[in-house]
Write a protein that holds these residues in place. Structure first.
Motif, short mmCIF file in Angstrom:
data_model
loop_
_atom_site.label_atom_id
_atom_site.label_comp_id
_atom_site.label_asym_id
_atom_site.label_seq_id
_atom_site.Cartn_x
_atom_site.Cartn_y
_atom_site.Cartn_z
N ASP A 43 -14.12 2.80 2.32
CA ASP A 43 -13.34 1.72 2.93
C ASP A 43 -13.77 0.35 2.41
O ASP A 43 -14.95 0.13 2.10
CB ASP A 43 -13.57 1.69 4.46
CG ASP A 43 -13.25 3.02 5.12
OD1 ASP A 43 -12.36 3.72 4.61
OD2 ASP A 43 -13.89 3.35 6.12
N TYR A 60 -13.15 -3.85 3.62
CA TYR A 60 -12.62 -4.69 4.70
C TYR A 60 -12.27 -6.07 4.19
O TYR A 60 -12.94 -6.61 3.29
CB TYR A 60 -13.66 -4.80 5.83
CG TYR A 60 -13.71 -3.56 6.69
CD1 TYR A 60 -13.07 -3.52 7.92
CD2 TYR A 60 -14.36 -2.42 6.25
CE1 TYR A 60 -13.10 -2.38 8.69
CE2 TYR A 60 -14.40 -1.27 7.02
CZ TYR A 60 -13.76 -1.27 8.25
OH TYR A 60 -13.78 -0.14 9.01
N GLU A 61 -11.23 -6.63 4.78
CA GLU A 61 -10.78 -7.97 4.42
C GLU A 61 -11.92 -8.98 4.59
O GLU A 61 -12.61 -8.97 5.61
CB GLU A 61 -9.60 -8.39 5.32
CG GLU A 61 -9.06 -9.77 4.99
CD GLU A 61 -8.11 -10.29 6.04
OE1 GLU A 61 -8.02 -9.70 7.12
OE2 GLU A 61 -7.49 -11.33 5.77
N SER A 86 -7.52 -8.54 11.46
CA SER A 86 -7.92 -8.37 10.07
C SER A 86 -7.46 -6.98 9.62
O SER A 86 -6.94 -6.20 10.41
CB SER A 86 -9.43 -8.52 9.93
OG SER A 86 -10.09 -7.49 10.65
N GLN A 90 -18.40 -2.12 0.15
CA GLN A 90 -17.52 -1.16 0.79
C GLN A 90 -18.34 -0.16 1.57
O GLN A 90 -19.55 -0.02 1.36
CB GLN A 90 -16.65 -0.47 -0.24
CG GLN A 90 -17.37 0.37 -1.24
CD GLN A 90 -16.37 1.05 -2.18
OE1 GLN A 90 -15.35 1.53 -1.75
NE2 GLN A 90 -16.68 1.04 -3.46
N ALA A 134 -8.11 -3.52 6.67
CA ALA A 134 -9.03 -2.82 5.76
C ALA A 134 -8.23 -1.81 4.95
O ALA A 134 -7.14 -1.40 5.34
CB ALA A 134 -10.12 -2.11 6.56
N TRP A 177 -8.71 0.01 16.24
CA TRP A 177 -7.89 -0.10 15.04
C TRP A 177 -6.81 0.99 15.01
O TRP A 177 -6.89 2.01 15.67
CB TRP A 177 -8.75 -0.02 13.77
CG TRP A 177 -9.70 1.14 13.71
CD1 TRP A 177 -11.03 1.12 14.02
CD2 TRP A 177 -9.42 2.50 13.32
NE1 TRP A 177 -11.57 2.38 13.85
CE2 TRP A 177 -10.61 3.23 13.40
CE3 TRP A 177 -8.26 3.15 12.88
CZ2 TRP A 177 -10.69 4.58 13.10
CZ3 TRP A 177 -8.33 4.51 12.56
CH2 TRP A 177 -9.54 5.20 12.67
#
Lengths: 157, 165
Positions: free
Chosen positions: A32, A34-35, A144, A40, A146, A117
């Motif tokens: 993953d 994320y913004e 946000s 990662q 991801a 999420w």
């Protein structure tokens, strides 16, 4: 005595139908980003799919991921539920697979804070003994996002 | 960028003209230089039975989409087996391992600086080939040298997929 035997028979019947059902379960690897964060997250999860069929399935996952200190928090844990739908036979890969779409929702926490999420995976490929997802989009409760670049689920049973 | 696009189009057109295997490729990228999840989309052309040229557009997907953008070019040989045989009826082995020498470069839009890495990569598990119409490459790893930052880095391609035209 009659009551005891009745309870035992009920438990046996319920559990036998439960275990006779074709559960899927195994481990899951995830990657993953994320913004707004460099680095990662590399994740390992356990996954079970108690309800699964050709066109619809319901699964649960729990696990953790770490960024090896490159992101904040460095590590986090998550639990999620997902449903997948559709089943389009494809020969895109070197052997037959089924293209699906998955929707999931869950919670991530580092035990100091937590986030809810939701995630959509438009590219899910089911091969029988494993499922590969690419380019999943996750939206978090703080607005946000991801990217789940790659997710591989390998079934043990 | 326009010149690069024209170059890839010419490469693709000439490959189709000479009837060599051409694949559309998707590849995931991880590197200590890139740091965030990234992917590339491009073409793989078997210019010779044991030499493949790969060209792709590359983009980082986080921390923002297109944080780093650029291109990748790789020369790849089959370590176990040729990519294909000149005789199109002869099947190569299903399994192969690949060794590639390449360049990953582009522009970091976050700090407005270029980046560029020369890398050597081993892909120990490659299943499929042009003969089988598709190929999956997994667990590719290698070392790269960033000539802007003058530092070595690791490169990992967890998963790559080629679909032959």
């Amino acid at each position: 005595m009659k009551r005891f035997i009745g309870v035992i028979i009920t438990i046996v019947l319920l559990s036998s139908s439960l275990w006779a059902a074709p559960w899927l379960g195994g481990y899951r690897l995830s990657f993953d980003g994320y913004e707004g964060q460099e680095g990662q997250y590399y994740g390992v999860h356990l996954y079970v799919e108690p309800v699964w069929g050709t066109n619809l399935g319901l699964g649960f996952a729990a696990g953790g991921s770490t960024s090896f200190g490159l992101s904040s928090p460095s590590s986090q844990f998550e639990a999620s539920a997902e449903i997948h739908a559709l089943s389009v036979e494809t020969m895109l890969f070197r052997r037959p697979s089924q293209w699906r779409i998955a929707l999931s929702g869950g919670i991530s926490t580092d035990f100091d804070s937590y986030h809810y999420w939701g995630q959509i995976d438009p590219f899910v490929f089911f091969f029988g003994e494993k499922t590969v997802k690419v380019l999943g989009l996750r939206l978090l409760d703080d607005r946000s996002w991801a990217i789940r670049l790659l997710e591989i689920t390998h079934y043990f049973f | 960028m326009k010149r690069l696009s024209i170059f890839f189009l010419l490469l693709l057109a000439s490959a189709l003209l000479f009837a060599v295997p051409v694949a559309l490729s998707f590849e995931t990228w991880n590197s200590t230089t890139i740091t965030a999840p990234a992917a590339s989309v491009g073409v793989s052309i078997g210019v010779l039975p044991n030499l493949e040229v790969q060209g792709a557009f590359f983009g980082e997907l986080a921390p923002s989409v297109g944080n780093r953008i650029g291109g990748v070019g790789t020369l790849t040989i089959g370590a176990v087996n040729p990519h294909y045989y000149a005789d199109p009826t002869r099947a190569p082995l299903y399994f192969n391992a690949l060794v590639g020498l390449g360049y990953l470069g582009g522009w970091n839009t976050a700090n407005a600086e270029p980046f560029g890495t020369i890398f050597l990569r081993l892909t120990p598990l490659s299943l499929g080939a042009s003969y089988y119409r598709s190929r999956e490459r997994t667990f590719g790893f290698g070392v790269g040298y960033d000539h802007y930052a003058n530092q070595w880095s690791f490169i990992v391609n967890l998963f790559a997929f080629d679909r032959y035209l």
